[in-house]
Design an enzyme around this catalytic site. Structure first.
Site, PDB file in Angstrom:
ATOM      1  N   CYS A 117       9.078 -18.230  -5.978  1.00  0.00           N
ATOM      2  CA  CYS A 117      10.346 -17.661  -6.014  1.00  0.00           C
ATOM      3  C   CYS A 117      11.276 -19.184  -5.498  1.00  0.00           C
ATOM      4  CB  CYS A 117      10.632 -16.582  -5.059  1.00  0.00           C
ATOM      5  SG  CYS A 117      12.232 -15.918  -5.449  1.00  0.00           S
ATOM      6  N   CYS A 119      14.270 -18.423  -3.351  1.00  0.00           N
ATOM      7  CA  CYS A 119      15.363 -18.319  -2.323  1.00  0.00           C
ATOM      8  C   CYS A 119      15.390 -18.892  -0.979  1.00  0.00           C
ATOM      9  CB  CYS A 119      15.623 -16.638  -2.325  1.00  0.00           C
ATOM     10  SG  CYS A 119      14.126 -15.793  -1.591  1.00  0.00           S
ATOM     11  N   CYS A 127      17.557 -16.531  -5.954  1.00  0.00           N
ATOM     12  CA  CYS A 127      16.354 -16.761  -6.456  1.00  0.00           C
ATOM     13  C   CYS A 127      16.162 -17.295  -7.754  1.00  0.00           C
ATOM     14  CB  CYS A 127      15.663 -15.174  -6.575  1.00  0.00           C
ATOM     15  SG  CYS A 127      15.417 -14.169  -5.255  1.00  0.00           S
ATOM     16  N   LYS A 192      10.548  -4.476  -8.230  1.00  0.00           N
ATOM     17  CA  LYS A 192      11.108  -4.712  -6.943  1.00  0.00           C
ATOM     18  C   LYS A 192      12.579  -4.449  -6.835  1.00  0.00           C
ATOM     19  CE  LYS A 192      11.946  -9.056  -4.189  1.00  0.00           C
ATOM     20  NZ  LYS A 192      11.693 -10.392  -4.006  1.00  0.00           N
ATOM     21  N   ARG A 202      14.558 -12.065   5.598  1.00  0.00           N
ATOM     22  CA  ARG A 202      15.452 -12.987   5.375  1.00  0.00           C
ATOM     23  C   ARG A 202      15.688 -13.951   6.455  1.00  0.00           C
ATOM     24  NH1 ARG A 202      19.000  -9.482   0.710  1.00  0.00           N
ATOM     25  NH2 ARG A 202      17.159  -9.383  -0.527  1.00  0.00           N
ATOM     26  N   ARG A 214      21.557  -9.265  -4.491  1.00  0.00           N
ATOM     27  CA  ARG A 214      20.645  -9.640  -5.604  1.00  0.00           C
ATOM     28  C   ARG A 214      20.794  -8.624  -6.596  1.00  0.00           C
ATOM     29  NH1 ARG A 214      18.559 -13.853  -2.719  1.00  0.00           N
ATOM     30  NH2 ARG A 214      17.308 -13.572  -0.832  1.00  0.00           N
ATOM     31  N   GLU A 230      10.165  -1.618 -16.140  1.00  0.00           N
ATOM     32  CA  GLU A 230       9.791  -2.990 -15.766  1.00  0.00           C
ATOM     33  C   GLU A 230       8.322  -3.196 -15.782  1.00  0.00           C
ATOM     34  OE1 GLU A 230      11.192  -5.634 -14.645  1.00  0.00           O
ATOM     35  OE2 GLU A 230      13.270  -5.172 -14.016  1.00  0.00           O
ATOM     36  N   LYS A 245       7.578  -2.878  -4.551  1.00  0.00           N
ATOM     37  CA  LYS A 245       8.175  -3.259  -3.322  1.00  0.00           C
ATOM     38  C   LYS A 245       9.643  -2.564  -3.097  1.00  0.00           C
ATOM     39  CE  LYS A 245       9.479  -7.621  -1.190  1.00  0.00           C
ATOM     40  NZ  LYS A 245       9.428  -9.091  -1.574  1.00  0.00           N
ATOM     41  N   SER A 271       9.144  -6.098   5.580  1.00  0.00           N
ATOM     42  CA  SER A 271       9.725  -6.496   6.882  1.00  0.00           C
ATOM     43  C   SER A 271      10.342  -5.705   7.449  1.00  0.00           C
ATOM     44  CB  SER A 271      10.397  -7.715   6.744  1.00  0.00           C
ATOM     45  OG  SER A 271      11.559  -7.845   5.984  1.00  0.00           O
ATOM     46  N   TYR A 310       2.282  -6.923   6.948  1.00  0.00           N
ATOM     47  CA  TYR A 310       2.400  -7.748   8.291  1.00  0.00           C
ATOM     48  C   TYR A 310       1.415  -7.075   9.330  1.00  0.00           C
ATOM     49  CZ  TYR A 310       6.407  -9.425   5.680  1.00  0.00           C
ATOM     50  OH  TYR A 310       7.158 -10.030   4.736  1.00  0.00           O
TER      51      TYR A 310
END
Ligand code: PBG
Length: 322
Positions: A117, A119, A127, A192, A202, A214, A230, A245, A271, A310
């Site tokens: 990507c 970004c 992006c 997404k 971010r 976005r 998609e 996501k 996140s 994470y």
């Protein structure tokens, strides 16, 4: 009583026998933020326990990931220079390319996936290439192919384009095949959403857009049928793995994909999902470990074969204790 569901819940042994879904270390991908520079090991405030590392400081993290037998990492690069188009993404000596070479040399067993990507690399934080105040699909896809090939040449095991440009998978597949990387798989960030749950990332990756949002490329959280569309396009274009996501608020979409596509399904436990559990845990309002395990298990139950999280190291530690 003919139907007495409690019979099969009586002891842990019988519960083990009838248990339908299990979370395992084999399901996990651990994201890593790698920053250009030296001697960097910086805590990300909104993601307790997660750090940005420069390459010279990352070995202890990789040692731990390897010792826990986590199969794969997903790399995000944070470059020292940004520009309009993110040209640094296809610099063969860029931070991600260096990281791939470093990991493959020192941790050959660890499977290296790269986020493809722009970004983190564009001065405006979007992006791709901006034309008329919006991301230009075609110009961006051309650059995505360049970035992909550069990651492939550095030795990436898999690429994962996350920009939600139409036609990305096909363009990348063709570029890879034309350069001889027939065997290199693609994990599509297929469904997404334009999500507020990306907030902490971010900060972590320095990738917030400096204007607008976005919504012209990421999906509207209201839409479910469109998610199927998609995923269908990515499937037809040859994505080897389809991803949803975020994960927790989109378990219905994970199940849709599981029921309709004959490919491994991944989800990204993002996140914001991580930060919420960490914050409530710190306050003592929830049992952090139990909630972590339950929420990841729910992603498996929804149909995810692979979870990018994470929490990977912590989950692995809990699983090893059992
Ligand atoms: C974009 C990208 C994002 C995330 C992964 N890849 C952020 C975005 O779309 O703004 C978010 C991951 C997370 O929140 O954990 N390259």
């Amino acid at each position: 009583m003919i139907n007495r569901t409690r019979r099969l819940r009586k002891t842990e042994s019988i519960r083990r026998l009838v248990r339908e879904n299990k979370l395992t270390i084999d399901d996990l991908i651990y994201p890593l933020f790698i920053e250009e520079g030296e001697n960097i090991e910086k805590e990300i405030k909104s993601m307790p326990g997660i750090k940005r590392f420069s390459l010279d400081r990352i070995s202890s993290e990789l040692d731990e990931v390897s010792a826990l037998d986590i199969p794969a990492v997903l790399l995000f690069g944070i470059p020292s220079e940004k520009d309009d188009t993110g040209t640094e993404t296809w610099n063969d000596n860029g931070i991600v390319q260096q990281a791939i070479r470093f990991i493959k040399k020192n941790y050959p067993k660890l499977y290296v996936i790269t986020d493809v990507c722009f970004c983190e690399y564009t001065s405006h934080g979007h992006c791709g290439v901006i034309h008329n105040k919006d991301v230009d699909n075609e110009a961006t896809v051309v650059n995505l192919a360049k970035q992909t090939i550069s990651h492939a040449k550095a030795g990436a095991d898999m690429v994962a384009p996350s920009g939600m440009m139409d036609g990305t998978i096909l363009a990348i597949r063709e570029a890879l095949d034309n350069t001889g990387f027939y065997d290199l798989p693609i994990m599509g960030y297929s469904v997404k959403y334009s999500s507020a749950f990306y907030g902490p990332f971010r900060d972590a990756a320095d990738s917030a857009p400096t204007f607008g949002d976005r919504k012209t490329y990421q999906m509207d959280p209201s839409n479910r049928d469109e998610g199927m569309r998609e995923a269908t396009f990515d499937d037809m274009e040859g994505a080897d793995i389809l991803m949803v996501k975020p994960a927790l608020s989109y378990l219905d979409i994970i199940r849709d994909l599981k029921n309709n596509f004959d490919r491994p399904i991944a989800c990204y436990n993002v996140s914001g999902e991580y930060a919420m559990i960490k914050a409530a845990g710190e306050k003592g309002w929830i049992d952090e470990e139990a909630v972590m395990m339950e929420s990841l298990l729910s992603m498996k139950r929804a149909g995810a074969d692979i979870i990018i999280t994470y929490f990977a190291k912590e989950v692995a530690k809990v699983l090893l204790k059992r």
